[in-house]
Design a protein around this motif. Structure first.
Motif, PDB file in Angstrom:
ATOM      1  N   LYS A  47       0.878  -1.150   0.060  1.00 13.61           N
ATOM      2  CA  LYS A  47      -0.034   0.016   0.302  1.00 13.61           C
ATOM      3  C   LYS A  47       0.904   1.234  -0.037  1.00 13.61           C
ATOM      4  O   LYS A  47       0.518   2.179  -0.734  1.00 13.61           O
ATOM      5  CB  LYS A  47      -1.157  -0.010   1.041  1.00 13.61           C
ATOM      6  N   GLY A  48       2.011   1.265   0.754  1.00 13.75           N
ATOM      7  CA  GLY A  48       2.782   2.293   0.673  1.00 13.75           C
ATOM      8  C   GLY A  48       3.365   2.608  -0.693  1.00 13.75           C
ATOM      9  O   GLY A  48       3.504   3.688  -1.058  1.00 13.75           O
ATOM     10  N   ALA A  49       3.768   1.505  -1.471  1.00 11.08           N
ATOM     11  CA  ALA A  49       4.303   1.525  -2.824  1.00 11.08           C
ATOM     12  C   ALA A  49       3.175   2.280  -3.547  1.00 11.08           C
ATOM     13  O   ALA A  49       3.432   3.208  -4.622  1.00 11.08           O
ATOM     14  CB  ALA A  49       4.506   0.258  -3.223  1.00 11.08           C
ATOM     15  N   GLU A  50       1.898   1.804  -3.631  1.00  9.82           N
ATOM     16  CA  GLU A  50       0.822   2.563  -4.402  1.00  9.82           C
ATOM     17  C   GLU A  50       0.778   3.865  -4.133  1.00  9.82           C
ATOM     18  O   GLU A  50       0.088   4.711  -4.884  1.00  9.82           O
ATOM     19  CB  GLU A  50      -0.405   1.593  -4.151  1.00  9.82           C
ATOM     20  N   GLN A  51       0.774   4.278  -2.909  1.00 11.45           N
ATOM     21  CA  GLN A  51       0.764   5.652  -2.423  1.00 11.45           C
ATOM     22  C   GLN A  51       2.053   6.522  -2.674  1.00 11.45           C
ATOM     23  O   GLN A  51       2.057   7.489  -2.273  1.00 11.45           O
ATOM     24  CB  GLN A  51       0.198   5.647  -1.226  1.00 11.45           C
ATOM     25  N   GLY A  52       3.215   5.863  -3.181  1.00 10.40           N
ATOM     26  CA  GLY A  52       4.440   6.600  -3.381  1.00 10.40           C
ATOM     27  C   GLY A  52       5.178   6.958  -2.059  1.00 10.40           C
ATOM     28  O   GLY A  52       5.971   7.755  -1.941  1.00 10.40           O
ATOM     29  N   ARG A  53       4.952   6.076  -1.084  1.00 11.50           N
ATOM     30  CA  ARG A  53       5.518   6.187   0.253  1.00 11.50           C
ATOM     31  C   ARG A  53       6.776   5.338   0.296  1.00 11.50           C
ATOM     32  O   ARG A  53       6.561   4.076   0.818  1.00 11.50           O
ATOM     33  CB  ARG A  53       4.596   5.989   1.385  1.00 11.50           C
ATOM     34  N   ARG A  54       7.830   5.549   0.038  1.00 11.43           N
ATOM     35  CA  ARG A  54       8.998   4.565  -0.050  1.00 11.43           C
ATOM     36  C   ARG A  54       9.548   3.984   1.420  1.00 11.43           C
ATOM     37  O   ARG A  54       9.603   2.807   1.477  1.00 11.43           O
ATOM     38  CB  ARG A  54      10.097   5.332  -0.577  1.00 11.43           C
ATOM     39  N   SER A  55       9.403   4.923   2.394  1.00 12.35           N
ATOM     40  CA  SER A  55       9.525   4.533   3.633  1.00 12.35           C
ATOM     41  C   SER A  55       8.744   3.497   4.262  1.00 12.35           C
ATOM     42  O   SER A  55       9.001   2.419   4.649  1.00 12.35           O
ATOM     43  CB  SER A  55       9.572   5.779   4.546  1.00 12.35           C
ATOM     44  N   GLN A  56       7.336   3.529   3.867  1.00 12.35           N
ATOM     45  CA  GLN A  56       6.317   2.750   4.289  1.00 12.35           C
ATOM     46  C   GLN A  56       6.490   1.162   3.627  1.00 12.35           C
ATOM     47  O   GLN A  56       6.349   0.186   4.080  1.00 12.35           O
ATOM     48  CB  GLN A  56       5.099   3.275   4.218  1.00 12.35           C
ATOM     49  N   ARG A  93       3.322   4.414  -9.668  1.00 10.34           N
ATOM     50  CA  ARG A  93       2.951   4.004 -10.858  1.00 10.34           C
ATOM     51  C   ARG A  93       3.852   2.951 -11.219  1.00 10.34           C
ATOM     52  O   ARG A  93       3.151   1.753 -11.877  1.00 10.34           O
ATOM     53  CB  ARG A  93       3.374   5.079 -12.017  1.00 10.34           C
ATOM     54  N   ARG A  94       5.094   2.497 -10.790  1.00 10.55           N
ATOM     55  CA  ARG A  94       5.838   1.293 -11.054  1.00 10.55           C
ATOM     56  C   ARG A  94       6.118   0.695  -9.998  1.00 10.55           C
ATOM     57  O   ARG A  94       7.126   0.870  -9.248  1.00 10.55           O
ATOM     58  CB  ARG A  94       6.956   1.978 -11.772  1.00 10.55           C
ATOM     59  N   HIS A  95       5.254  -0.552  -9.891  1.00  9.01           N
ATOM     60  CA  HIS A  95       5.601  -1.440  -8.611  1.00  9.01           C
ATOM     61  C   HIS A  95       5.286  -2.900  -8.956  1.00  9.01           C
ATOM     62  O   HIS A  95       4.786  -3.413  -7.923  1.00  9.01           O
ATOM     63  CB  HIS A  95       5.110  -0.857  -7.238  1.00  9.01           C
ATOM     64  N   ALA A  96       5.046  -3.131 -10.223  1.00  7.49           N
ATOM     65  CA  ALA A  96       4.703  -4.603 -10.379  1.00  7.49           C
ATOM     66  C   ALA A  96       5.332  -5.700  -9.812  1.00  7.49           C
ATOM     67  O   ALA A  96       4.787  -6.485  -9.266  1.00  7.49           O
ATOM     68  CB  ALA A  96       4.599  -4.687 -11.950  1.00  7.49           C
TER      69      ALA A  96
END
Length: 198
Positions: free
Chosen positions: A84-93, A165-168
Motif C-alpha cells: 500500500k505504501g508503494a501504491e501511495q508513493g511512500r517509499r519509507s512505508q 506508478r511502477r511497482h509490479a
C-alpha cells in the motif's frame, strides 16, 4: 539508452484493469503450487479416513506452531502494508513493510526448524511422519523462496526503483507471499487442529 529514457518507457505496472505478464505468470505458478499442496493434504486425509485416528502417532503440540502461525500472518499484514505504501508513493512505508515481512519470514523458518527437531517421529519412521515432513518441508521451501523474493524487492525499494506508478514486481512478490501464508493456514488446520476435533 539513458536512465531517463528508460524511466519514460511504458512498463506494465499492474494497475486496475491491466495486469502485467509477470502478474499472470505468478497466478499460474500459484495455481500449480496450490495443486501440489492439495495433493499432499489429500494424502493426509486419505490416510486418516483409511486408518483412523490411530494413524496419528501423537496429538501435535501447538506451543511453537500457534505463535509461528501468528508470525506468518503478521508478516503478510506488513507486506500488504508495504505494498500500500508503494501504491501511495511512500517509499519509507513500502521499505519498512517489506523489511518486517522478511524478518518475520526468517523467524518463522527458524521456529519451524526448532519444531522439527522436537518431533518424536522422523521422515522415515511412518507414513504419518512422511506426510508431515514432506508437506511442511515443501512449505518451508516456499517460505524460503518468498523471503528471497521479498528481499529482492526490498533491495529494489531501497534503491528507489518503485513509485506509485511502477511497482509490479513488488505486487507480484506480495501475491506469492500471501499464497504462502494461506497454504500454511491449511497445513496448520490439517496437522494441528483436525486431530484435536476428531
Amino acid at each position: 539508452m539513458s536512465d531517463a529514457a528508460f524511466r519514460e518507457r511504458s512498463l506494465p505496472v499492474g494497475s486496475v484493469g491491466h495486469k502485467s505478464f509477470g502478474w499472470w505468470g505468478m497466478i499460474t505458478l500459484i495455481m500449480t503450487e496450490a495443486s501440489l499442496f492439495a495433493y499432499l493434504l489429500f494424502a493426509y486425509y486419505y490416510f486418516v479416513v483409511h486408518y483412523g485416528r490411530g494413524w496419528i502417532p501423537e496429538t501435535p503440540n501447538v506451543t511453537l506452531s500457534l505463535p509461528n502461525t501468528a508470525i506468518l500472518l503478521f508478516s503478510s499484514v506488513f507486506v500488504w502494508w508495504g505494498e500500500k505504501g508503494a501504491e501511495q508513493g511512500r517509499r519509507s512505508q513500502q521499505s519498512l513493510g517489506l523489511a518486517i515481512g522478511v524478518v518475520l519470514g526468517v523467524i518463522f523458518m527458524i521456529i519451524q526448524a526448532f519444531e522439527w527437531r522436537e518431533k518424536a517421529f522422523t521422515l522415515a519412521s511412518s507414513s504419518y511422519g512422511s506426510s508431515f515432513f514432506v508437506t511442511t518441508g515443501f512449505h518451508m521451501a516456499h517460505v524460503a523462496a518468498g523471503v528471497l523474493m521479498l528481499a529482492a524487492v526490498l533491495a529494489w525499494s531501497l534503491l528507489g526503483y518503485f513509485d506509485a506508478r511502477r511497482h509490479a514486481a513488488l505486487s507480484i512478490a506480495a501475491i506469492y507471499w500471501h499464497f504462502v501464508d494461506l497454504v500454511w493456514l491449511a497445513i496448520f488446520f490439517t496437522f494441528y487442529i483436525t486431530p484435536r476435533i476428531g
